[in-house]
Design an enzyme around this catalytic site. Structure first.
Site: not given
Length: 332
Positions: A108, A135, A138, A232, A273, A318
């Site tokens: 990450r 991503h 996600q 987001d 998210c 997730r």
């Protein structure tokens, strides 16, 4: 033909077919059912993974750790200050060392080229937990959440991303929607739209799957009749603090409000998210309120706390979808 993802890296969903993504989503649902019923599923007993974090996280770290432990694996977490990667040791050398210790590597961080270099040199599956460009884990959680709310019938449904549509989440949503037959709408300022070449690529994929890709700065045009409204944060981790003033100015009209949700389909859901700045109960939220007089940023608190909001289901998912990715790439 059976799906076999054993040994594959998981770096971006552009690299996976519709059938492979469907397989991962079905596997995710199965793992969620096993978790909910308390059925042990330590299918990867004896394997070990390492989590390499350049960017901190709540959901990504916890999802990988709990998911791996549920599958019987050992986990090592290396925070931004706990490895020599990129400082005293190159990414390539780090990959060759860790690939001899571990069965899989999660990354990450910032540059997509970093996770690609890890995958090219590790000799074991590498999973993208987030980069500036993509991503992918996600996205599986997002789509599983949409499936759960629309009886697993998502073809032809419309997902609208509101705000900075050039960011990694919006780009990744455009890809996964195109692959799975969902209409995708990017709604934001013209200067915050996805890269034109990526839009063209996704339009071609969407045409093959009976759906559409659209970019617009007209909120009513985008949201009327939509099934999913997604947003987001306006400033992503790693971006300079100075961009807040500009982003607030340009993105305020794309805030998800109760009026926006009223334009959507009566059964529409809201996704984010996380983390979300929907109030001033964070240090950043309080700072922005003091500096700019803005108490709710990308989403109104009334929307975030509404029955339409499925953000915590999305966060839980997730774990289930990451578990599916790890299992599929480590075991087949």
């Amino acid at each position: 033909m059976p799906i076999n993802l054993s040994g594959r890296p998981f770096l971006r969903l552009l690299d996976f077919s519709t059938e492979e993504i469907d397989y991962l989503l079905k596997l995710s649902k199965n793992f969620k059912d096993l978790k909910r019923t308390g059925t042990p599923h330590r299918y990867l007993e004896g394997k070990n993974i390492v989590l390499l974090f350049q960017k901190t996280s709540t959901r990504t770290r916890c999802a990988f750790e709990v998911g791996a432990m549920d599958l019987g694996m050992g986990v090592t977490y290396l925070d931004p200050g706990s490895s020599q990667m990129g400082k005293k040791e190159s990414i390539e050398d780090t990959a060759r060392v860790l690939g001899r210790f571990y069965d899989g590597i999660e990354f990450r961080g910032f540059a997509q080229t970093d996770v690609e270099d890890l995958a090219a040199n590790a000799g074991v599956p590498v999973w993208n937990g987030l980069t500036t460009e993509w991503h992918p884990t996600q996205m599986l959680a997002d789509i599983l959440t949409v499936q759960e709310n629309f009886n697993y019938d998502i073809k032809g449904k419309t997902l609208v991303f509101m705000g900075d549509a050039a960011n990694n989440v919006a780009r990744s949503l455009m890809v996964v929607c195109s692959k799975l037959g969902m209409n995708f709408v990017a709604c934001g300022p013209k200067e915050n739209m996805p890269d034109a070449e990526l839009v063209k690529t996704c339009e071609a994929i969407a045409a093959e799957n009976g759906c559409t890709v659209k970019c617009t700065d007209d909120v009513a045009e985008a949201c009327t009749g939509a099934h999913v409204i997604y947003t987001d944060v306006w400033v992503s981790m790693g971006e300079p603090d100075e961009v807040w003033a500009e982003r607030i100015k340009h993105l305020e009209k794309f805030r998800v409000t109760k009026e926006v949700m009223a334009m959507a389909d009566p059964e529409a859901i809201f996704l984010h998210c996380l983390p979300a700045f929907h109030d001033t109960n964070t240090t950043i939220g309080a700072d922005i309120a003091e500096r700019f007089g803005v108490t709710e940023m990308e989403v109104e608190d009334v929307v975030f706390e509404s029955k339409q909001s499925k953000v915590f289901d999305e966060a839980e998912n997730r774990m289930h979808t990451i578990k599916a990715v790890m299992y599929a790439t480590l075991c087949g």
